[in-house]
Design an enzyme around this catalytic site. Structure first.
Site, mmCIF file in Angstrom:
data_model
loop_
_atom_site.group_PDB
_atom_site.id
_atom_site.type_symbol
_atom_site.label_atom_id
_atom_site.label_comp_id
_atom_site.label_asym_id
_atom_site.label_seq_id
_atom_site.Cartn_x
_atom_site.Cartn_y
_atom_site.Cartn_z
ATOM 1 N N ASP A 30 -16.999 9.962 -2.308
ATOM 2 C CA ASP A 30 -16.948 11.167 -3.236
ATOM 3 C C ASP A 30 -17.561 12.522 -2.671
ATOM 4 O O ASP A 30 -18.184 13.278 -3.421
ATOM 5 C CB ASP A 30 -17.703 10.693 -4.686
ATOM 6 C CG ASP A 30 -17.192 11.835 -5.574
ATOM 7 O OD1 ASP A 30 -18.145 11.975 -6.635
ATOM 8 O OD2 ASP A 30 -16.253 12.683 -5.423
ATOM 9 N N LYS B 257 -13.473 15.687 1.416
ATOM 10 C CA LYS B 257 -12.288 14.938 1.502
ATOM 11 C C LYS B 257 -12.083 14.989 3.173
ATOM 12 O O LYS B 257 -11.261 13.974 3.757
ATOM 13 C CB LYS B 257 -11.015 15.733 1.298
ATOM 14 C CG LYS B 257 -10.952 17.183 1.497
ATOM 15 C CD LYS B 257 -9.957 18.136 0.541
ATOM 16 C CE LYS B 257 -10.181 19.460 0.654
ATOM 17 N NZ LYS B 257 -9.247 19.974 1.828
ATOM 18 N N ASP C 14 -12.988 8.829 -4.692
ATOM 19 C CA ASP C 14 -12.471 9.861 -5.613
ATOM 20 C C ASP C 14 -11.630 10.793 -4.914
ATOM 21 O O ASP C 14 -11.669 11.131 -3.847
ATOM 22 C CB ASP C 14 -13.730 10.533 -6.227
ATOM 23 C CG ASP C 14 -13.569 11.371 -7.468
ATOM 24 O OD1 ASP C 14 -14.221 12.170 -7.716
ATOM 25 O OD2 ASP C 14 -12.425 11.309 -7.981
ATOM 26 N N ASN C 15 -10.870 11.749 -5.815
ATOM 27 C CA ASN C 15 -10.009 12.995 -5.285
ATOM 28 C C ASN C 15 -9.123 12.735 -3.997
ATOM 29 O O ASN C 15 -8.964 13.717 -3.106
ATOM 30 C CB ASN C 15 -11.275 13.895 -4.814
ATOM 31 C CG ASN C 15 -12.350 14.173 -5.758
ATOM 32 O OD1 ASN C 15 -13.455 13.694 -5.272
ATOM 33 N ND2 ASN C 15 -12.161 14.679 -6.923
ATOM 34 N N GLU D 139 -11.693 15.489 -13.143
ATOM 35 C CA GLU D 139 -12.577 15.499 -14.198
ATOM 36 C C GLU D 139 -12.524 16.685 -15.179
ATOM 37 O O GLU D 139 -12.370 17.928 -14.875
ATOM 38 C CB GLU D 139 -14.093 15.347 -13.648
ATOM 39 C CG GLU D 139 -14.690 16.318 -12.569
ATOM 40 C CD GLU D 139 -14.212 15.965 -11.034
ATOM 41 O OE1 GLU D 139 -13.279 14.802 -10.938
ATOM 42 O OE2 GLU D 139 -14.620 16.326 -10.284
#
Ligand code: 7JM
Ligand code: MG
Length: 214
Positions: free
Chosen positions: A141, A144, A169-170, A199
């Site tokens: 997290d 990226k 995540d993401n 979120e």
């Protein structure tokens, strides 16, 4: 004078959460971020998926890449068995300073080691510095651009084993297409994604679950 968003999040925790009560810390941050200001905590919808993965894996060793204000750190640490070793890496010293106080407010400072610095610098040192052989669970997290390189680095450093679980995540927003491409095409990984939303928004997002099979 100017008070940073991370400071406002910390103040909301200290004002509205009960010391030593992790769930009240999570609730205080989610209320602040849904009612006052958006912030990049994993949030409650994805947080519940994270909770279910942590509970299922029941990990003895956990690595979190990207602490931010400590929201997911508190969620994870509150579910770990007493003997578990949990390391969270944060590059930004200002985020790390707030996260330490959020984790302490939750009463979880003895359950997690927050390490400041770049994941690419620290991953090769984890075995010797923390006496950890492999990680049962890794939560990605942070940034990226580093998902793929850090995953390859963890492989090279022998930190992953058959059965290790990577949760990212993401993968859609902001997105890590090279990471997704690599793990989906690799025979080493069995991948699955949990549909969710970014979120505190209605934007489509996934939590990308990876089981290492070889
Ligand atoms: C900041 C932001 N703006 C618009 C859309 C998504 C994001 C966003 C959301 C996250 O959950 C993040 N997690 C870790 N690291 C990030 O950089 C990050 C960025
Ligand atoms: Mg995130």
């Amino acid at each position: 004078q100017f008070v940073s968003l991370r400071q406002r999040i910390l103040s909301a925790v200290q004002k509205n959460a009960t010391r030593g009560d992790p769930r009240s810390v999570i609730r205080a941050i989610d209320q602040f971020c849904s009612q006052k200001e958006w912030a990049m905590n994993v949030g409650n919808e994805k947080g519940c998926i994270l909770d279910s993965v942590v509970s299922e894996v029941n990990p003895a060793t956990v690595l979190e890449l990207g602490t931010y204000c400590g929201y997911s750190t508190v969620r994870i640490a509150s579910l770990l068995p007493p003997y578990a070793k949990f390391i969270t890496l944060e590059f930004n010293p200002d985020f790390a300073a707030v996260a330490r106080q959020v984790i302490a407010w939750a009463g979880l400072e003895d359950k997690v080691q927050l390490v400041e610095g770049a994941s690419s610098d620290w991953i090769p040192k984890i075995k010797e510095q923390f006496g950890i052989k492999t990680f049962d669970l890794v939560f990605l997290d942070h940034w990226k651009e580093h998902y793929l390189s850090d995953t390859k680095l963890m492989e090279e450093c022998g930190l992953l084993r058959k059965g290790s679980v990577l949760l990212a995540d993401n993968v859609i927003c902001p997105g890590a297409p090279d990471y997704v491409e690599y793990v989906r095409s690799s025979p080493r990984y069995k991948s699955h994604y949990f549909r969710s939303h970014l979120e505190y928004t209605k934007a489509e997002e996934n939590l990308w679950y990876l089981g290492i099979i070889e």
